[in-house]
Scaffold this motif. Structure first.
Motif, PDB file in Angstrom:
ATOM      1  N   GLY A  91     -32.497-140.188 -66.696  1.00  8.75           N
ATOM      2  CA  GLY A  91     -32.117-140.704 -68.010  1.00  8.75           C
ATOM      3  C   GLY A  91     -33.016-141.841 -68.474  1.00  8.75           C
ATOM      4  N   VAL A  92     -32.534-142.605 -69.433  1.00  8.38           N
ATOM      5  CA  VAL A  92     -33.342-143.635 -70.095  1.00  8.38           C
ATOM      6  C   VAL A  92     -33.844-144.691 -69.113  1.00  8.38           C
ATOM      7  N   TYR A  93     -33.034-145.013 -68.088  1.00  7.15           N
ATOM      8  CA  TYR A  93     -33.489-145.993 -67.092  1.00  7.15           C
ATOM      9  C   TYR A  93     -34.763-145.505 -66.415  1.00  7.15           C
ATOM     10  N   LEU A  94     -34.786-144.226 -66.040  1.00 12.99           N
ATOM     11  CA  LEU A  94     -35.981-143.634 -65.432  1.00 12.99           C
ATOM     12  C   LEU A  94     -37.148-143.644 -66.410  1.00 12.99           C
ATOM     13  N   TYR A  95     -36.893-143.263 -67.654  1.00 17.12           N
ATOM     14  CA  TYR A  95     -37.982-143.156 -68.631  1.00 17.12           C
ATOM     15  C   TYR A  95     -38.552-144.523 -68.974  1.00 17.12           C
ATOM     16  N   VAL A 104     -33.633-150.301 -72.477  1.00 17.03           N
ATOM     17  CA  VAL A 104     -32.945-150.368 -71.186  1.00 17.03           C
ATOM     18  C   VAL A 104     -31.482-149.990 -71.429  1.00 17.03           C
ATOM     19  N   PRO A 105     -31.007-148.938 -70.789  1.00 13.37           N
ATOM     20  CA  PRO A 105     -29.643-148.462 -71.061  1.00 13.37           C
ATOM     21  C   PRO A 105     -28.577-149.335 -70.413  1.00 13.37           C
ATOM     22  N   ARG A 106     -27.395-149.305 -70.985  1.00 13.88           N
ATOM     23  CA  ARG A 106     -26.258-150.016 -70.383  1.00 13.88           C
ATOM     24  C   ARG A 106     -25.730-149.257 -69.179  1.00 13.88           C
ATOM     25  N   THR A 107     -25.833-147.939 -69.232  1.00 11.95           N
ATOM     26  CA  THR A 107     -25.325-147.103 -68.144  1.00 11.95           C
ATOM     27  C   THR A 107     -26.453-146.265 -67.570  1.00 11.95           C
ATOM     28  N   ILE A 108     -26.532-146.214 -66.255  1.00 13.35           N
ATOM     29  CA  ILE A 108     -27.571-145.460 -65.560  1.00 13.35           C
ATOM     30  C   ILE A 108     -27.031-144.082 -65.200  1.00 13.35           C
ATOM     31  N   LYS A 109     -27.862-143.057 -65.359  1.00 14.74           N
ATOM     32  CA  LYS A 109     -27.464-141.699 -64.985  1.00 14.74           C
ATOM     33  C   LYS A 109     -27.955-141.395 -63.568  1.00 14.74           C
ATOM     34  N   ILE A 110     -27.070-140.806 -62.772  1.00 22.29           N
ATOM     35  CA  ILE A 110     -27.397-140.466 -61.390  1.00 22.29           C
ATOM     36  C   ILE A 110     -27.242-138.967 -61.205  1.00 22.29           C
ATOM     37  N   ALA A 111     -28.347-138.297 -60.885  1.00 23.91           N
ATOM     38  CA  ALA A 111     -28.346-136.837 -60.778  1.00 23.91           C
ATOM     39  C   ALA A 111     -28.186-136.388 -59.332  1.00 23.91           C
ATOM     40  N   SER A 112     -27.264-135.460 -59.121  1.00 24.88           N
ATOM     41  CA  SER A 112     -27.055-134.867 -57.803  1.00 24.88           C
ATOM     42  C   SER A 112     -26.617-133.426 -58.003  1.00 24.88           C
ATOM     43  N   ARG A 113     -26.911-132.593 -57.035  1.00 15.70           N
ATOM     44  CA  ARG A 113     -26.592-131.163 -57.161  1.00 15.70           C
ATOM     45  C   ARG A 113     -25.106-130.884 -56.969  1.00 15.70           C
ATOM     46  N   ASP A 114     -24.548-131.416 -55.908  1.00 14.74           N
ATOM     47  CA  ASP A 114     -23.176-131.060 -55.533  1.00 14.74           C
ATOM     48  C   ASP A 114     -22.177-132.209 -55.585  1.00 14.74           C
ATOM     49  N   SER A 131     -27.943-132.186 -61.156  1.00 16.24           N
ATOM     50  CA  SER A 131     -29.356-131.846 -61.029  1.00 16.24           C
ATOM     51  C   SER A 131     -29.509-130.330 -61.020  1.00 16.24           C
ATOM     52  N   TYR A 132     -30.696-129.861 -61.358  1.00 11.32           N
ATOM     53  CA  TYR A 132     -30.929-128.418 -61.455  1.00 11.32           C
ATOM     54  C   TYR A 132     -31.192-127.772 -60.103  1.00 11.32           C
ATOM     55  N   VAL A 133     -31.635-128.568 -59.140  1.00  9.83           N
ATOM     56  CA  VAL A 133     -31.875-128.064 -57.784  1.00  9.83           C
ATOM     57  C   VAL A 133     -31.355-129.100 -56.791  1.00  9.83           C
ATOM     58  N   ASP A 134     -31.273-128.715 -55.521  1.00 10.22           N
ATOM     59  CA  ASP A 134     -30.877-129.671 -54.493  1.00 10.22           C
ATOM     60  C   ASP A 134     -31.902-130.807 -54.429  1.00 10.22           C
ATOM     61  N   ALA A 148     -38.088-135.742 -67.566  1.00 13.43           N
ATOM     62  CA  ALA A 148     -38.764-136.347 -68.718  1.00 13.43           C
ATOM     63  C   ALA A 148     -39.202-135.268 -69.705  1.00 13.43           C
ATOM     64  N   LEU A 149     -39.661-134.124 -69.202  1.00 15.10           N
ATOM     65  CA  LEU A 149     -40.044-133.013 -70.077  1.00 15.10           C
ATOM     66  C   LEU A 149     -38.817-132.420 -70.762  1.00 15.10           C
ATOM     67  N   LYS A 150     -37.723-132.344 -70.009  1.00 14.49           N
ATOM     68  CA  LYS A 150     -36.481-131.792 -70.571  1.00 14.49           C
ATOM     69  C   LYS A 150     -35.957-132.653 -71.719  1.00 14.49           C
ATOM     70  N   ASP A 151     -36.009-133.968 -71.548  1.00 14.99           N
ATOM     71  CA  ASP A 151     -35.437-134.892 -72.528  1.00 14.99           C
ATOM     72  C   ASP A 151     -36.470-135.448 -73.506  1.00 14.99           C
ATOM     73  N   TYR A 152     -37.661-134.897 -73.495  1.00 17.97           N
ATOM     74  CA  TYR A 152     -38.785-135.483 -74.239  1.00 17.97           C
ATOM     75  C   TYR A 152     -38.444-135.801 -75.691  1.00 17.97           C
ATOM     76  N   LYS A 153     -37.757-134.908 -76.353  1.00 20.80           N
ATOM     77  CA  LYS A 153     -37.434-135.113 -77.769  1.00 20.80           C
ATOM     78  C   LYS A 153     -36.344-136.166 -77.972  1.00 20.80           C
ATOM     79  N   LYS A 154     -35.607-136.484 -76.899  1.00 22.29           N
ATOM     80  CA  LYS A 154     -34.480-137.423 -77.030  1.00 22.29           C
ATOM     81  C   LYS A 154     -34.786-138.810 -76.479  1.00 22.29           C
TER      82      LYS A 154
END
Length: 241
Positions: A91-95, A104-114, A131-134, A148-154
């Motif tokens: 998310g925005v924190y990563l970007y 700088v976002p107020r909330t951080i997104k954490i991606a996990s598969r399961d 997340s899209y993969v493990d 970053a490519l997925k969210d590029y427009k946002k």
């Protein structure tokens, strides 16, 4: 050796400013009761601080006073399970960290598969995304690029020309094995991400084997990113505009 001495000896080896859990202290199940009391005494002395239940850190002392660990260090314990990475920050924190936005976002997104990972540590709030993969230590940094490519427009305040250069430079630093790996991961992402990655990799090196990406795309589909051919000449080969 007493449990308290054993714990203090191990904590002394931990780098200042880093977080740790009970599991990193090599405590036997029968020692947990004594270990908990020893940890509490160290907290009272100010030798360590509590981040959240079962998570602690050694404060780093500087000429300006005590420094708390950085956000990513405080979140580290949530990104690993049994010393294996299961999640990454996106998310925005990563970007922002990638240099794609100044926000700088107020909330951080954490991606996990399961696992759905929700975090509330001091001023840090983290919400789960899938997340899209493990997620592993060997692929999380590749998934960051794909996100970053997925969210590029946002991505807020993104300069699209600069963004292309930043992501292209990251891709240029990948070796042949990593290029193949990011292509494999991209096959689990939406078609627009596969097209974008293909256009970037083709621009970097036309000898890269891109057929897996090409074959995964519908030749009649178009992907609107608002990127000019001048910025990325290969977009027409991937039905991008």
């Amino acid at each position: 050796m007493k449990i308290a001495q054993k714990i203090e000896k191990q904590i002394n080896k931990i780098k200042d400013g880093t977080t740790f859990k009970y599991q990193q202290l090599s405590i036997e199940p029968k020692e947990y009761s004594a270990a908990t009391k020893a940890i509490e005494r160290l907290i009272e002395k100010g030798i360590i601080k509590r981040v959240s239940t079962g998570v602690f850190y050694k404060p780093k002392q500087t000429i300006f006073g005590e420094l708390k660990p950085k956000e990513e260090e405080l979140l580290k314990s949530y990104l690993f399970q049994n010393n294996k990475r299961i999640a990454y920050i996106t998310g925005v924190y990563l970007y922002n960290r990638m240099g794609l936005t100044t926000q700088v976002p107020r909330t951080i997104k954490i991606a996990s598969r399961d696992k759905r990972i929700t975090v509330s540590v001091g001023n840090i709030k983290g919400n789960p995304v899938k997340s899209y993969v493990d997620v592993t230590d060997k692929n999380f940094y590749l998934l960051e690029i794909l996100d970053a490519l997925k969210d590029y427009k946002k991505i807020p305040d993104l300069d699209k020309n600069s963004g292309i250069k930043i992501i292209s430079n990251q891709l240029k630093n990948l070796n042949t094995k990593e290029i193949k790996q990011i292509i494999d991961c991209a096959l689990s992402y939406p078609p627009r991400v596969r097209a974008f990655l293909g256009a970037l990799l083709e621009q970097i090196d036309i000898s890269i084997e891109l057929q897996p990406l090409k074959k995964s795309l519908n030749p009649l589909s178009e992907y609107n990113y608002g990127i000019s051919e001048k910025t990325l000449p290969t977009i027409t080969n991937w039905n991008m505009k």
